[in-house]
Design a protein around this motif. Structure first.
Motif, short mmCIF file in Angstrom:
data_model
loop_
_atom_site.label_atom_id
_atom_site.label_comp_id
_atom_site.label_asym_id
_atom_site.label_seq_id
_atom_site.Cartn_x
_atom_site.Cartn_y
_atom_site.Cartn_z
N UNK A 78 0.81 -1.22 0.00
CA UNK A 78 0.00 0.00 0.00
C UNK A 78 0.84 1.27 0.00
N UNK A 79 0.33 2.29 -0.68
CA UNK A 79 0.89 3.63 -0.68
C UNK A 79 -0.25 4.61 -0.49
N UNK B 200 -5.21 6.40 -1.87
CA UNK B 200 -4.40 5.19 -1.80
C UNK B 200 -4.03 4.71 -3.19
N UNK B 201 -2.87 4.11 -3.28
CA UNK B 201 -2.36 3.53 -4.51
C UNK B 201 -1.55 2.30 -4.11
N UNK B 202 -0.80 1.73 -5.04
CA UNK B 202 -0.12 0.47 -4.73
C UNK B 202 1.19 0.34 -5.50
N UNK B 203 2.08 -0.47 -4.93
CA UNK B 203 3.37 -0.80 -5.54
C UNK B 203 3.45 -2.31 -5.64
N UNK C 19 6.62 -1.94 -10.17
CA UNK C 19 5.72 -1.02 -10.84
C UNK C 19 4.78 -0.33 -9.84
N UNK C 20 4.70 0.99 -9.96
CA UNK C 20 3.76 1.77 -9.17
C UNK C 20 2.45 1.94 -9.95
N UNK C 21 1.34 1.81 -9.23
CA UNK C 21 0.01 1.98 -9.82
C UNK C 21 -0.69 3.10 -9.05
N UNK C 22 -0.68 4.29 -9.64
CA UNK C 22 -1.12 5.50 -8.96
C UNK C 22 -2.53 5.89 -9.41
N UNK C 23 -3.36 6.32 -8.46
CA UNK C 23 -4.72 6.73 -8.81
C UNK C 23 -5.21 7.85 -7.89
N UNK C 24 -5.92 8.81 -8.48
CA UNK C 24 -6.63 9.82 -7.71
C UNK C 24 -8.05 9.38 -7.39
#
Length: 448
Positions: A337-338, A350-353, A359-364
């Motif tokens: 978790x990020x 929240x986003x995830x690695x 790979x980072x998976x970033x979301x607003x």
């Protein structure tokens, strides 16, 4: 509960790249017959190290050989509860010579105990030590998990004692004919034959005191380029607690706090240098993975835990005994978790690695389950973190590989990669990030 087998695979040999790093289920193993290194006698010629069980003093564990004696699969008693995320400690003093992610065995650590003897640990949830780290008996080296497909998604520790019979500086593991030998814990030998079970084996890995109660020391700097701490060193919390940081009171500065995975309890402080928690509360189940963020944009951070693939965000203030929460499913179980303010709106999302491919998976908008920005940064199984590196109000990502912090300075919205790096602390230290002086820019720190 019936325990079902998983399959073990051989360890990689030299030349393989080794990348760098937080319910009741089942575990076991059978062996795949793979040709390879010669077998050694169950009683190697050199005296084995004086091993204790690789868990904190007083804990009880079940040990099974299944079809791969003398290797052992270990789950916590009673009923395997607390296996996932349990603290893994060194069974004897030694030097870490492997710490990496294996495609089949997941997170792997191997420790050289001298005299040709090595212990190997598979399927770890996380690794707290890197190659070259010297560990004392009872020192925390990782967390028990279920990484790697051969774990069958069943939390357990696969343990092997090996003897380097061919003198190549390591011990092969994971297959029939590997250099594994029978281990002895606290004077009792295990792993003599297949399909043996030992119940309620008590750890006597007690050293000079409970090894999981070592005080954490924090070394923080206000300078992203500094290789040494610029702030006074202080102590807060105990191992196996893990460090977190946040602006709990909205004053614009972050302070370190801790999360105890054994109890699922957060210990929050605005003045950690005095060693006392101001607010202590349990949130979620034990062995959740903690994260921190400002969920409502009030300028005050709050906590959260990820359990499975679900993010749980505590919306009641850390100052309150009342618990309110919101949750969202995002990513898959293997991801870490990020949380960050990716668009500068004052609210963290929240986003995830994914440690498997870095790979980072970033979301607003994580509630829709889709990543807006997905990119690779660093090597697989690095330790991910988040911070605002330039003070623009937007968070970015970073990774720690070995003892080096890598800060990604190009926005998460761009495919361009620029970076800033600094060596800080030792490989075995735990990274912690925060704005320690209120200048709007985050910088590095470590706990040891």
């Amino acid at each position: 509960m019936i325990m079902r087998p998983f399959t073990s695979f051989p360890s990689p040999r030299r030349g393989t790249r080794h990348p760098v790093w937080a319910g009741m289920v089942t575990a076991a193993a059978v062996t795949v017959l793979v040709g390879g290194l010669p077998a050694v006698s169950a009683d190697a010629a050199v005296a084995a190290p004086n091993l204790q069980l690789p868990f904190p003093c007083g804990q009880q564990w079940r040990l099974d050989t299944w079809g791969h004696a003398p290797a052992l699969d270990m789950v916590k008693e009673p009923d395997q509860q607390g296996t996932e995320g349990a603290s893994l400690v060194a069974p004897a003093a030694g030097t870490v010579n492997k710490s990496y992610y294996h495609d089949n065995a997941g997170n792997v650590i191997q420790v050289n105990h001298g005299g040709g003897y090595f212990t190997t640990y598979l399927h770890l949830q996380s690794r707290a030590v890197g190659v070259g780290a010297k560990v004392a008996q009872g020192a925390l080296i990782g967390k028990v998990g279920r990484t790697g497909p051969t774990s069958n998604n069943h939390p357990h520790l696969h343990f092997e004692l090996g003897y380097d019979s061919n003198g190549d500086g390591e011990a092969s593991w994971g297959f029939a004919g590997a250099e594994r030998v029978r281990p002895t814990f606290n004077g009792v030998s295990y792993g003599g034959a297949n399909n043996q079970t030992s119940r309620n084996v008590t750890s006597r890995n007690c050293g000079g005191g409970a090894p999981d109660l070592g005080v954490l020391e924090f070394y923080l700097t206000d300078d992203q380029s500094s290789k040494v701490s610029t702030r006074p060193v202080f102590r807060y919390g105990n191992s196996p607690m893990v460090p977190i940081s946040g602006d709990w009171d909205g004053d614009g500065t972050d302070t370190v706090s801790t999360y105890d995975p054994t109890s699922g309890r957060f210990h929050i402080s605005n003045s950690p240098a005095n060693g006392q928690a101001q607010y202590s509360f349990r949130y979620g189940d034990a062995n959740g993975v903690p994260f921190v963020g400002d969920w409502d944009g009030d300028g005050k951070d709050n906590v959260g835990v990820r359990m499975g693939r679900v993010f749980y965000m505590r919306t009641s203030p850390v100052t309150s005994a009342t618990e309110t929460t919101q949750s969202v499913s995002y990513g898959d179980v293997a991801m870490l978790p990020l949380a960050g303010d990716w668009d500068g709106d004052g609210k963290d999302t929240v986003s995830a690695y994914d440690p498997r491919d870095a790979r980072f998976h970033i979301s607003n908008s994580p509630a829709n389950g889709q990543a807006q920005y997905s990119f690779r940064y660093g090597d697989p199984n690095a330790a991910p973190f988040v911070g605002d590196w330039d003070g623009d109000g937007k968070d970015n990502v970073g990774v720690r590989m070995g003892y080096v912090f890598y800060l990604r300075t190009s926005p998460v919205t761009t495919a361009t990669e620029t970076t800033h790096s600094v060596g800080y602390g030792d490989t075995a230290n735990l990274p912690v990030i925060g704005d320690w002086n209120g200048d709007g820019k985050d910088s590095q720190g470590i706990a040891r």
